[in-house]
Scaffold this motif. Structure first.
Motif, PDB file in Angstrom:
ATOM      1  N   TYR A   1      -6.152  -3.154   6.717  1.00 57.13           N
ATOM      2  CA  TYR A   1      -5.710  -1.884   6.727  1.00 57.13           C
ATOM      3  C   TYR A   1      -5.787  -1.153   5.199  1.00 57.13           C
ATOM      4  O   TYR A   1      -5.390  -2.029   4.495  1.00 57.13           O
ATOM      5  CB  TYR A   1      -4.138  -2.084   7.277  1.00 57.13           C
ATOM      6  N   LEU A   2      -6.223  -0.122   5.173  1.00 55.95           N
ATOM      7  CA  LEU A   2      -6.304   0.381   4.086  1.00 55.95           C
ATOM      8  C   LEU A   2      -5.217   1.708   4.081  1.00 55.95           C
ATOM      9  O   LEU A   2      -5.633   2.816   4.725  1.00 55.95           O
ATOM     10  CB  LEU A   2      -7.582   0.961   3.726  1.00 55.95           C
ATOM     11  N   PRO A   3      -4.123   1.653   3.459  1.00 58.85           N
ATOM     12  CA  PRO A   3      -3.119   2.581   3.437  1.00 58.85           C
ATOM     13  C   PRO A   3      -3.434   3.871   2.666  1.00 58.85           C
ATOM     14  O   PRO A   3      -4.359   3.840   1.633  1.00 58.85           O
ATOM     15  CB  PRO A   3      -1.893   2.154   2.897  1.00 58.85           C
ATOM     16  N   GLU A   4      -2.785   4.950   2.935  1.00 61.02           N
ATOM     17  CA  GLU A   4      -3.200   6.261   2.136  1.00 61.02           C
ATOM     18  C   GLU A   4      -2.731   5.846   0.617  1.00 61.02           C
ATOM     19  O   GLU A   4      -3.648   6.631  -0.060  1.00 61.02           O
ATOM     20  CB  GLU A   4      -2.536   7.516   2.753  1.00 61.02           C
TER      21      GLU A   4
ATOM     22  N   SER B   1     -13.905  -6.652   2.839  1.00 66.45           N
ATOM     23  CA  SER B   1     -14.314  -7.831   2.722  1.00 66.45           C
ATOM     24  C   SER B   1     -13.636  -8.999   3.584  1.00 66.45           C
ATOM     25  O   SER B   1     -13.823 -10.159   3.661  1.00 66.45           O
ATOM     26  CB  SER B   1     -13.918  -8.535   1.170  1.00 66.45           C
ATOM     27  N   ARG B   2     -12.620  -8.204   4.378  1.00 69.07           N
ATOM     28  CA  ARG B   2     -12.022  -9.143   5.332  1.00 69.07           C
ATOM     29  C   ARG B   2     -12.899  -9.190   6.660  1.00 69.07           C
ATOM     30  O   ARG B   2     -13.673  -8.257   7.009  1.00 69.07           O
ATOM     31  CB  ARG B   2     -10.834  -8.630   5.804  1.00 69.07           C
ATOM     32  N   ASN B   3     -13.026 -10.363   7.719  1.00 70.51           N
ATOM     33  CA  ASN B   3     -13.623 -10.406   8.612  1.00 70.51           C
ATOM     34  C   ASN B   3     -13.001 -10.108   9.859  1.00 70.51           C
ATOM     35  O   ASN B   3     -12.373 -11.095  10.585  1.00 70.51           O
ATOM     36  CB  ASN B   3     -14.373 -11.750   8.818  1.00 70.51           C
ATOM     37  N   ALA B   4     -12.411  -8.786   9.889  1.00 76.07           N
ATOM     38  CA  ALA B   4     -11.165  -8.421  10.965  1.00 76.07           C
ATOM     39  C   ALA B   4     -11.668  -7.949  12.132  1.00 76.07           C
ATOM     40  O   ALA B   4     -12.964  -7.844  12.231  1.00 76.07           O
ATOM     41  CB  ALA B   4     -10.486  -7.491  10.350  1.00 76.07           C
ATOM     42  N   ASP B   5     -10.928  -7.746  13.047  1.00 72.52           N
ATOM     43  CA  ASP B   5     -11.426  -7.236  14.569  1.00 72.52           C
ATOM     44  C   ASP B   5     -11.140  -5.724  14.431  1.00 72.52           C
ATOM     45  O   ASP B   5     -11.854  -5.096  15.047  1.00 72.52           O
ATOM     46  CB  ASP B   5     -10.302  -7.468  15.641  1.00 72.52           C
ATOM     47  N   LEU B   6     -10.113  -5.217  13.774  1.00 72.90           N
ATOM     48  CA  LEU B   6     -10.075  -3.854  13.419  1.00 72.90           C
ATOM     49  C   LEU B   6      -9.903  -3.378  12.019  1.00 72.90           C
ATOM     50  O   LEU B   6      -8.893  -4.056  11.301  1.00 72.90           O
ATOM     51  CB  LEU B   6      -8.783  -3.384  14.500  1.00 72.90           C
ATOM     52  N   TYR B   7     -10.543  -2.573  11.546  1.00 68.90           N
ATOM     53  CA  TYR B   7     -10.542  -1.967  10.252  1.00 68.90           C
ATOM     54  C   TYR B   7      -9.539  -0.481  10.532  1.00 68.90           C
ATOM     55  O   TYR B   7     -10.158   0.279  11.071  1.00 68.90           O
ATOM     56  CB  TYR B   7     -11.707  -1.767   9.449  1.00 68.90           C
ATOM     57  N   ILE B   8      -8.430  -0.479   9.931  1.00 67.45           N
ATOM     58  CA  ILE B   8      -7.991   0.826   9.714  1.00 67.45           C
ATOM     59  C   ILE B   8      -7.860   1.529   8.415  1.00 67.45           C
ATOM     60  O   ILE B   8      -7.144   0.985   7.594  1.00 67.45           O
ATOM     61  CB  ILE B   8      -6.505   0.988  10.549  1.00 67.45           C
ATOM     62  N   LEU B   9      -8.843   2.555   8.356  1.00 71.01           N
ATOM     63  CA  LEU B   9      -8.737   3.208   7.010  1.00 71.01           C
ATOM     64  C   LEU B   9      -8.344   4.618   6.851  1.00 71.01           C
ATOM     65  O   LEU B   9      -8.668   5.425   7.572  1.00 71.01           O
ATOM     66  CB  LEU B   9     -10.203   3.162   6.655  1.00 71.01           C
TER      67      LEU B   9
ATOM     68  N   SER C   1     -14.087  -2.939  15.399  1.00 75.31           N
ATOM     69  CA  SER C   1     -14.212  -1.539  15.228  1.00 75.31           C
ATOM     70  C   SER C   1     -13.610  -1.145  14.135  1.00 75.31           C
ATOM     71  O   SER C   1     -12.974  -1.792  13.383  1.00 75.31           O
ATOM     72  CB  SER C   1     -13.144  -0.866  16.648  1.00 75.31           C
ATOM     73  N   ILE C   2     -14.036   0.142  13.806  1.00 79.60           N
ATOM     74  CA  ILE C   2     -13.557   1.065  12.375  1.00 79.60           C
ATOM     75  C   ILE C   2     -12.809   2.095  12.888  1.00 79.60           C
ATOM     76  O   ILE C   2     -13.375   2.980  13.503  1.00 79.60           O
ATOM     77  CB  ILE C   2     -14.708   1.080  11.593  1.00 79.60           C
ATOM     78  N   LEU C   3     -11.330   2.209  12.704  1.00 70.09           N
ATOM     79  CA  LEU C   3     -10.675   3.449  12.775  1.00 70.09           C
ATOM     80  C   LEU C   3     -10.701   4.096  11.378  1.00 70.09           C
ATOM     81  O   LEU C   3      -9.889   3.778  10.838  1.00 70.09           O
ATOM     82  CB  LEU C   3      -9.437   3.414  13.507  1.00 70.09           C
ATOM     83  N   LEU C   4     -11.293   5.237  11.319  1.00 64.68           N
ATOM     84  CA  LEU C   4     -10.915   6.009   9.929  1.00 64.68           C
ATOM     85  C   LEU C   4     -10.598   7.503   9.936  1.00 64.68           C
ATOM     86  O   LEU C   4     -10.946   8.158  10.810  1.00 64.68           O
ATOM     87  CB  LEU C   4     -12.311   5.882   8.953  1.00 64.68           C
ATOM     88  N   SER C   5      -9.425   7.757   9.099  1.00 65.60           N
ATOM     89  CA  SER C   5      -8.985   9.093   9.215  1.00 65.60           C
ATOM     90  C   SER C   5      -9.461   9.847   7.937  1.00 65.60           C
ATOM     91  O   SER C   5      -9.740   9.088   6.944  1.00 65.60           O
ATOM     92  CB  SER C   5      -7.640   9.099   9.050  1.00 65.60           C
TER      93      SER C   5
END
Lengths: 122, 232
Positions: free
Chosen positions: B78-81, B143-151, B179-183
């Motif tokens: 997770y990349l927070p704002e 750099s993480r090998n995650a299931d979901l990236y939320i940016l 998957s990558i979910l990005l706003s």
């Protein structure tokens, strides 16, 4: 360098056209191995799934062949490559004529202009 | 298509204000998805609930079959704002910190990306520019090998050249089951990279389409479609 893509057409159809052009122009020759979907997606700066869709389309019309052992290659069917070239040329000419007609030129005038332009190039 | 996350009847109210209003959404695996919507449409509230930072007023979130919690946090990058890192830390210390914290963190990936973007390993965060700080955080997350990236707004402060590099890195690094979910508001910069877009308005999903669907049906880019749909 990302590939030059238009905003108003589906991305995968544009990828199909660009790869066709690359095959016709000989960047990838008949029988050559193609880069992987991911490599080409990174080069074009597009989504890998979209590149995959473009590859599927090119496979469907036979320009690309998938071999179980050696990945994806350009077809060895030179005739098919020539046909694709002729088809793209036709499309290009049609677009040109349409634009020129919108500018108010008749077919005769367009041909004259082309002749003149060719003389200047020579 | 295999589902990665499922959101049902999700609602979050702040007093009388409904930030997210009875939202239903399915996030498949292996897709890069844009979360688009005007300011105040509920994007960040949704993201915070998915990360277990806010508790829903009603409804449910299921990621890999689990409600947000320790198990899902281990699989979501997770990349927070806003940044949460200590200003006085050095870049290499933060890499160690992430490496200790997340099992799926790959130090080599992080250092390679830092090097490519000419970011000093020994610099303290507070000495870096706003854009460089954002790059460091994005590198840590990717750099993480995650299931979901939320940016949440990942590239806003980053220069165009670095943006291209980051997008290329995203394309070539993420695995097919993730998957990558990005706003973002920078739609035209990223739309070639997206599979799908989710349009959010007033806390609800207004449309969930693929990029090429929008181009085929409306003959225009996602960016110009957004400008029309949300015209003020």
């Amino acid at each position: 360098m990302a590939w030059n893509l238009n905003a108003d057409k589906p991305i995968y159809t544009q990828l199909v056209e660009i790869i066709q052009t690359q095959i016709i122009s000989g960047r990838y020759k008949a029988g050559d191995r193609l880069p992987s979907v991911r490599e080409l997606a990174a080069e074009a700066s597009v989504n890998p799934n979209t590149m995959q869709k473009a590859f599927a389309e090119l496979e469907r019309n036979g320009l690309i062949v998938t071999q179980r052992t050696s990945g994806r290659t350009v077809t060895e069917d030179i005739e098919l490559i020539n046909q694709t070239q002729a088809h793209l040329a036709e499309e290009c000419i049609n677009n040109f004529f349409q634009t020129m007609k919108e500018l108010g030129y008749s077919e005769k005038e367009i041909l004259k202009l082309i002749e003149k332009a060719t003389e200047e190039v020579e | 298509m295999e589902t990665l996350a499922e959101i049902k009847g999700l609602t979050k109210s702040y007093g009388k204000t409904l930030a997210v209003n009875n939202m239903n959404l399915i996030i498949p695996r292996g897709k890069i998805i844009g979360l688009l919507g005007p300011n105040g449409s509920g994007k960040t509230t949704l993201i915070k609930m998915m990360n277990g930072l806010l508790t829903p007023t009603a409804g449910s979130i299921s990621i890999n079959g689990c409600a947000p919690g320790i198990t899902t946090k281990a699989r979501i990058a997770y990349l927070p704002e806003r940044t949460y890192l200590q200003d006085g830390m050095r870049v290499c210390d933060i890499v160690d910190y992430f490496s200790d914290f997340y099992k799926d963190f790959n130090r080599n990936t992080a250092f390679t990306m830092l090097q490519s973007l000419n970011i000093s390993f020994t610099a303290r965060l507070k000495t870096l520019s706003k854009g460089t700080k954002e790059k460091v955080q994005l590198i840590l997350v990717m750099s993480r090998n995650a299931d979901l990236y939320i940016l949440d707004e990942p590239i806003a402060g980053v220069d165009p050249a670095a943006r291209d590099y980051i997008l290329k890195t995203i394309i070539s690094n993420y695995n097919e089951n993730a998957s990558i979910l990005l706003s973002t508001h920078l739609i035209s910069d990223i739309e070639n990279v997206l599979d799908e877009v989710i349009f959010i308005r007033d806390g609800q999903v207004m449309a969930h389409l693929t990029v090429d669907q929008i181009r085929e049906e409306y003959g225009r880019s996602v960016d110009s479609y957004f400008r029309e749909v949300f015209a003020c």
